[in-house]
Design an enzyme around this catalytic site. Structure first.
Site, PDB file in Angstrom:
ATOM      1  N   LYS A   1       0.862  -1.189   0.000  1.00 63.52           N
ATOM      2  CA  LYS A   1       0.000   0.000   0.000  1.00 63.52           C
ATOM      3  C   LYS A   1       0.901   1.243   0.000  1.00 63.52           C
ATOM      4  O   LYS A   1       2.056   1.182   0.403  1.00 63.52           O
ATOM      5  CB  LYS A   1      -0.884   0.025   1.263  1.00 63.52           C
TER       6      LYS A   1
ATOM      7  N   ALA B   1       7.856  -0.459  -7.308  1.00 66.25           N
ATOM      8  CA  ALA B   1       8.352  -1.846  -7.401  1.00 66.25           C
ATOM      9  C   ALA B   1       7.316  -2.713  -8.095  1.00 66.25           C
ATOM     10  O   ALA B   1       7.651  -3.635  -8.845  1.00 66.25           O
ATOM     11  CB  ALA B   1       8.636  -2.383  -5.994  1.00 66.25           C
ATOM     12  N   TYR B   2       6.043  -2.406  -7.858  1.00 65.30           N
ATOM     13  CA  TYR B   2       4.956  -3.170  -8.485  1.00 65.30           C
ATOM     14  C   TYR B   2       5.045  -3.033 -10.005  1.00 65.30           C
ATOM     15  O   TYR B   2       4.937  -4.025 -10.735  1.00 65.30           O
ATOM     16  CB  TYR B   2       3.615  -2.638  -7.961  1.00 65.30           C
TER      17      TYR B   2
HETATM   18  P1  NAP Z   1      -5.742  -9.636  -4.214  1.00 63.25           P
HETATM   19  O1  NAP Z   1      -7.158  -9.281  -3.976  1.00 63.25           O
HETATM   20  O2  NAP Z   1      -4.701  -9.058  -3.337  1.00 63.25           O
HETATM   21  O3  NAP Z   1      -5.624 -11.250  -4.193  1.00 63.25           O
HETATM   22  C1  NAP Z   1      -4.375 -11.822  -4.346  1.00 63.25           C
HETATM   23  C2  NAP Z   1      -4.498 -13.334  -4.280  1.00 63.25           C
HETATM   24  O4  NAP Z   1      -3.162 -13.872  -4.400  1.00 63.25           O
HETATM   25  C3  NAP Z   1      -5.060 -13.854  -2.965  1.00 63.25           C
HETATM   26  O5  NAP Z   1      -5.826 -15.010  -3.224  1.00 63.25           O
HETATM   27  C4  NAP Z   1      -3.808 -14.207  -2.180  1.00 63.25           C
HETATM   28  O6  NAP Z   1      -4.020 -15.229  -1.213  1.00 63.25           O
HETATM   29  C5  NAP Z   1      -2.957 -14.763  -3.308  1.00 63.25           C
HETATM   30  N1  NAP Z   1      -1.538 -14.863  -2.950  1.00 63.25           N
HETATM   31  C6  NAP Z   1      -0.686 -13.890  -2.578  1.00 63.25           C
HETATM   32  N2  NAP Z   1       0.537 -14.404  -2.357  1.00 63.25           N
HETATM   33  C7  NAP Z   1       0.447 -15.738  -2.599  1.00 63.25           C
HETATM   34  C8  NAP Z   1       1.364 -16.818  -2.570  1.00 63.25           C
HETATM   35  N3  NAP Z   1       2.630 -16.642  -2.204  1.00 63.25           N
HETATM   36  N4  NAP Z   1       0.933 -18.047  -2.933  1.00 63.25           N
HETATM   37  C9  NAP Z   1      -0.348 -18.254  -3.294  1.00 63.25           C
HETATM   38  N5  NAP Z   1      -1.281 -17.269  -3.316  1.00 63.25           N
HETATM   39  C10 NAP Z   1      -0.870 -16.044  -2.991  1.00 63.25           C
HETATM   40  O7  NAP Z   1      -5.306  -9.277  -5.701  1.00 63.25           O
HETATM   41  P2  NAP Z   1      -6.206  -9.046  -7.017  1.00 63.25           P
HETATM   42  O8  NAP Z   1      -6.582  -7.615  -7.068  1.00 63.25           O
HETATM   43  O9  NAP Z   1      -7.238 -10.093  -7.111  1.00 63.25           O
HETATM   44  O10 NAP Z   1      -5.105  -9.263  -8.158  1.00 63.25           O
HETATM   45  C11 NAP Z   1      -4.930 -10.489  -8.867  1.00 63.25           C
HETATM   46  C12 NAP Z   1      -3.879 -10.276  -9.922  1.00 63.25           C
HETATM   47  O11 NAP Z   1      -4.289  -9.226 -10.824  1.00 63.25           O
HETATM   48  C13 NAP Z   1      -2.535  -9.814  -9.362  1.00 63.25           C
HETATM   49  O12 NAP Z   1      -1.484 -10.382 -10.111  1.00 63.25           O
HETATM   50  C14 NAP Z   1      -2.576  -8.308  -9.564  1.00 63.25           C
HETATM   51  O13 NAP Z   1      -1.286  -7.751  -9.612  1.00 63.25           O
HETATM   52  C15 NAP Z   1      -3.304  -8.210 -10.877  1.00 63.25           C
HETATM   53  N6  NAP Z   1      -3.961  -6.915 -11.107  1.00 63.25           N
HETATM   54  C16 NAP Z   1      -4.977  -6.493 -10.295  1.00 63.25           C
HETATM   55  C17 NAP Z   1      -5.603  -5.271 -10.566  1.00 63.25           C
HETATM   56  C18 NAP Z   1      -6.745  -4.770  -9.742  1.00 63.25           C
HETATM   57  O14 NAP Z   1      -7.289  -3.693 -10.052  1.00 63.25           O
HETATM   58  N7  NAP Z   1      -7.169  -5.464  -8.694  1.00 63.25           N
HETATM   59  C19 NAP Z   1      -5.177  -4.475 -11.648  1.00 63.25           C
HETATM   60  C20 NAP Z   1      -4.139  -4.934 -12.436  1.00 63.25           C
HETATM   61  C21 NAP Z   1      -3.546  -6.166 -12.173  1.00 63.25           C
HETATM   62  P3  NAP Z   1      -4.198 -14.909   0.388  1.00 63.25           P
HETATM   63  O15 NAP Z   1      -5.655 -14.721   0.621  1.00 63.25           O
HETATM   64  O16 NAP Z   1      -3.627 -16.140   1.015  1.00 63.25           O
HETATM   65  O17 NAP Z   1      -3.397 -13.667   0.703  1.00 63.25           O
END
Ligand code: NAP
Length: 282
Positions: free
Chosen positions: A93, A189-190
């Protein structure tokens, strides 16, 4: 042989949406994987309430033993793999208090190197016509790297996994010293990790094109700005909307000519990764 699809980080957010979409559309077994068994099984139960039938397996992408166990399980049970969605991603964050060098190291580790470790373990299982989807981001567009010389190195059509990995580590070292901005990496970094995921996807497609297995396809995708924990629920898209482009790419039909090895926007448009423009800001 029954077909099988795998989603990493499927217990919540976009990954959960992707599992849901695949359960509705894919003719084969769909694996919701999660690092925490309790959270994973709770997510499976939620989908079962909707009449869907996901399978579950533990997978912590940061843990090589967990990756290897899952690989062995797939090998034993299905012999191969047909769809792999590398969804796991982390983002600190804006108000995180960890030193930037530490944030950089952990972000590059999970978003880039752990994804690569999953690929190294599971790619040997891919069957002809397999589809791989790597979750990048709008922040994974090359123009998010301010330094022109760095952009040139990242866009080199002869870039290899080794050189790209070395570049990712160069960034981490710079972040620890504190001269990353001066060197042209910018201050996210992201963004660096996701630029790495995009660049890796192009390298992987070049390898797939030379692979004796027919018609292997990998694409990088920006899912859109989605209402998840990662965005502190600020994104306007639902997880189902965020899953649309990833699911589309996971289900590309046999012999598809395009997209193959592309950077794909949430509206499914193939986007020029080097020059842009992107179809929208986010
Ligand atoms: P999120 O809500 O933070 O969910 C991340 C998921 O990854 C959770 O299920 C988390 O599990 C899991 N995770 C994290 N570290 C892990 C590990 N070491 N091994 C296995 N599972 C792990 O993220 P999101 O927004 O759904 O994003 C999903 C993907 O889309 C990411 O690659 C993100 O960078 C990309 N993305 C998202 C957005 C957006 O607007 N949200 C935009 C662009 C790209 P836990 O519950 O155990 O933590």
């Amino acid at each position: 042989m029954k077909k099988v699809a795998v989603v990493t980080g499927g217990n919540r957010g976009i990954g959960f949406g992707i599992v849901k979409g695949l359960c509705q559309k894919y003719d084969g077994a769909v694996y919701l994987t999660a690092r925490d068994v309790g959270r994973g099984q709770a997510a499976v139960a939620e989908l079962q309430k909707l009449g869907l039938k996901p399978n579950f397996h533990q997978l912590d992408v940061d843990d090589q033993t967990s990756i290897d166990k899952f690989r062995d399980y797939l090998k034993e049970k299905y012999v191969g793999l047909d769809v792999l969605v590398n969804n796991v991603g982390i983002a600190y964050k804006h108000d995180a208090t960890e030193p930037f060098g530490e944030q950089a190291e952990n972000t590059i580790k999970t978003n880039y190197f752990s994804l690569l470790n999953v690929c190294h373990a599971l790619f040997p299982l891919l069957r002809p016509h397999a589809r791989v989807v790597n979750l990048s981001s709008s922040m994974g567009h090359l123009l998010k790297i301010p330094g022109e010389e760095l952009r040139g190195r990242l866009a080199d059509p002869n870039l290899t996994e080794e050189t790209l990995g070395a570049l990712m580590l160069e960034f981490v070292e710079a972040a620890k010293r504190g001269d990353h901005t001066k060197l042209g990496w910018g201050n996210s970094a992201y963004a660096v990790s996701k630029v790495g995921v995009s660049a890796l996807s192009f390298i992987q497609q070049r390898a797939f094109d030379k692979d004796p297995r027919e018609d292997l396809v990998v694409n990088a995708v920006h899912p859109g700005y989605v209402d998840t924990e990662m965005t502190s629920h600020k994104g306007p898209l639902t997880i189902e909307q965020g899953a649309e482009a990833p699911v589309y790419l996971a289900l590309l039909p046999p012999g598809v000519k395009s997209p193959r090895g592309e950077y794909v926007w949430c509206n499914k448009e193939i986007t020029d990764w080097v020059k842009g423009p992107t179809p929208s800001e986010y």
